[in-house]
Every structure is written in C-alpha cells, then in structure tokens.
Design an enzyme around this catalytic site. Structure first.
Site, short mmCIF file in Angstrom:
data_model
loop_
_atom_site.label_atom_id
_atom_site.label_comp_id
_atom_site.label_asym_id
_atom_site.label_seq_id
_atom_site.Cartn_x
_atom_site.Cartn_y
_atom_site.Cartn_z
N ASP A 177 0.84 -1.17 -0.04
CA ASP A 177 0.01 0.01 0.02
C ASP A 177 0.89 1.24 -0.13
OD1 ASP A 177 1.07 -0.34 2.51
OD2 ASP A 177 -0.98 -0.62 3.40
N ASN B 194 -7.35 -2.74 14.23
CA ASN B 194 -8.54 -3.24 14.17
C ASN B 194 -8.70 -4.66 13.14
OD1 ASN B 194 -7.95 -2.12 11.69
ND2 ASN B 194 -9.40 -0.60 11.78
N HIS C 52 -7.03 -4.81 10.28
CA HIS C 52 -6.97 -4.58 9.03
C HIS C 52 -5.51 -5.21 8.27
CE1 HIS C 52 -4.73 -0.53 9.90
NE2 HIS C 52 -3.71 -1.18 9.41
N GLU D 57 -9.75 -1.81 5.52
CA GLU D 57 -10.37 -1.58 6.91
C GLU D 57 -11.58 -2.58 7.04
OE1 GLU D 57 -8.55 0.19 8.76
OE2 GLU D 57 -8.13 2.17 8.30
C1 GLP Z 1 -0.19 0.06 8.54
C2 GLP Z 1 -0.03 -0.72 7.17
C3 GLP Z 1 -0.36 -2.19 7.64
C4 GLP Z 1 0.30 -2.62 8.78
C5 GLP Z 1 -0.19 -1.60 10.17
C6 GLP Z 1 -0.01 -2.34 11.53
O1 GLP Z 1 -1.77 0.64 8.49
N1 GLP Z 1 -0.57 -0.16 6.03
O2 GLP Z 1 0.18 -2.86 6.46
O3 GLP Z 1 0.06 -3.82 9.13
O4 GLP Z 1 0.08 -0.16 9.48
O5 GLP Z 1 1.43 -1.66 11.79
P1 GLP Z 1 2.42 -1.86 13.00
O6 GLP Z 1 3.05 -3.07 12.46
O7 GLP Z 1 3.19 -0.67 13.17
O8 GLP Z 1 1.30 -2.02 14.19
#
Ligand code: GLP
Length: 235
Positions: A67, A136, A138, A143
């Site tokens: 993304d 959440n 995702h 989402e």
């Molecule tokens: C962002 C990314 C996701 C990732 C998420 C969780 O939203 N787009 O790909 O899994 O963050 O991040 P973290 O690993 O910092 O909790």
C-alpha cells in the site's frame, strides 16, 4: 496454517527473515510482497544481515508493496516508498527497476490501481506476501468493511488507523486520510503468506481473526481461507 510462537521480537524477526530468505534461496527470481508498519522492521533488519553475510542474494527478486498513502509523493519522508528504501531496499542488492510500490499520486487513482494489479499479474503473482495486522484487524489498508475487496483500490482510512499512524507525524491532522492498497483478493492470490505480529494487543487481534468466524468486519479473518499461511507472533 502454521502458528509459531517466538520468544521475543528479535526472535520473531529472525524467524520471519529466515522464511523469506529460504523462499529466495529456493527461487532467486521470487516475487516478494512487502509490508510497512513497525512490525516488519526487525524482519528487514535481519534480512539485511543475511544479505551482508552472503546468505541471500536479492538481485533476481521482484517486490510489490501492499500500500501507499494517497496524495503523498515518493519524496515525502512519510511515504511508504521512503520507508521501504530506508528500512530495506537501500541496504540490499534488489534492483530498483524490480521494486513496485503503488503510486500515491496522479489524477486518476483508479488507473493507478488497475495498473498495479495488472503489473502483479504480469509478474506471475506474489510468491510470498509478508503482512502485519492493524489494531482493528486490517491487513494492508483493507479496513473493516461490509464486503471483502477484490483488487487494488483506494480506501478511506478509519479514525483508528489514522490515530495509530499519527506516531509517525507531528500530529494526527497531518496523517493522510486515504490510501491506495492491494485488495483482500490481491493478498489472497499470493501463493504463501507470512504474518508477523508483536505484542499483547496484536495477540488479541490474531485470536479474533483466527478463532472467530470469517467476516469482512475483521479483514485478517479471511486468511483462514488461504491454504499456506504462517503466523509468527511474540507477546
Ligand atoms: C499500517 C500498514 C499495515 C500494517 C499496519 C500495522 O496501517 N498499512 O500494513 O500492518 O500499519 O502496523 P504496525 O505493525 O506498526 O502495528
């Protein structure tokens, strides 16, 4: 589905990097799917070590990222393009022309999405997709929704995700409100999936995703339907 409990974040990162390195050793021309967020940072650090030790060679690898924030150019230090170069690409021998990250700028987001999806197809699909999980549930920027998304598309980020990502900005107001992301379908078409999750909050999300019914309101739950998923977690 394989669940691996790691002893620590470092242990998790070493295990995840070993799985990715093994994929590249088995097929030096692998198509790897990479993720952003803090969870994979340790994995990237370990991959760099494996590269420096001469164990893994990335010169044949093609990569696709999950993304990118919409409206954010690659020159922005908060772009996922910048993140990936800083955390991994600048330190290994992957060739720049084999790196694909959704483009977060342009007049027509749908066109960017369609082109990205097409490029993944052209390259034969993703062999191994690395994933984190949002608080959440995702995955990538998919989402909680009423339906699972099929392909790369534009999303409106939830308040929860904006809040979670505010730690990378001076204030919550600066966090982009939309993003371009591989769809759930895109992710599910990867031949294998490796999900890394660290900490008690993530453990709770994992339990919900893998022990409760599959629902688009918990996007990660769809992984129950994939036949080659490895989850590595540390408390
Ligand atoms: C962002 C990314 C996701 C990732 C998420 C969780 O939203 N787009 O790909 O899994 O963050 O991040 P973290 O690993 O910092 O909790």
């Amino acid at each position: 589905m394989v669940f691996i409990k790691a002893k620590s974040y470092e242990d998790l990162s070493k295990k995840a990097a070993t799985i990715i390195a093994a994929q590249v050793l088995k097929n030096p021309n692998s198509v790897l799917g990479f993720a952003t967020g803090s969870s994979p940072v340790g994995t990237y650090k370990q991959l760099i070590e494996l590269y420096k030790a001469g164990i893994v060679d990335f010169s044949g690898v093609t990569s696709f990222n999950l993304d990118e924030y919409w409206g954010v150019p690659i020159t922005d230090p908060n772009s996922y393009y910048a993140f990936m170069h800083e955390q991994l690409f600048n330190h290994i021998n992957i060739s720049e022309d084999k790196i694909y990250i959704p483009s977060g700028i342009g007049d027509d987001c749908c066109k960017n999405c369609a082109e990205y999806e097409q490029k993944i197809k052209e390259k034969g699909g993703v062999d191994l997709q690395l994933l984190g999980i949002g608080r959440n549930g995702h995955i990538a920027f998919n989402e909680p929704e009423e339906v699972f998304s099929v392909a790369t598309h534009q999303v409106k980020l939830t308040e929860d995700t904006i809040e979670a990502n505010a730690r990378f900005y001076n204030s919550k107001d600066e966090v982009p409100k939309t993003a371009i992301t591989m769809g759930i379908g895109t992710i599910m078409r990867a031949k294998s999936i490796l999900l890394v999750a660290n900490g008690a909050e993530k453990k709770e999300m994992l339990e919900k995703a893998f022990n409760e019914p599959v629902t688009p309101s918990n996007p990660a739950s769809v992984l129950q339907y994939h036949n080659d998923v490895t989850v590595i977690f540390a408390d």
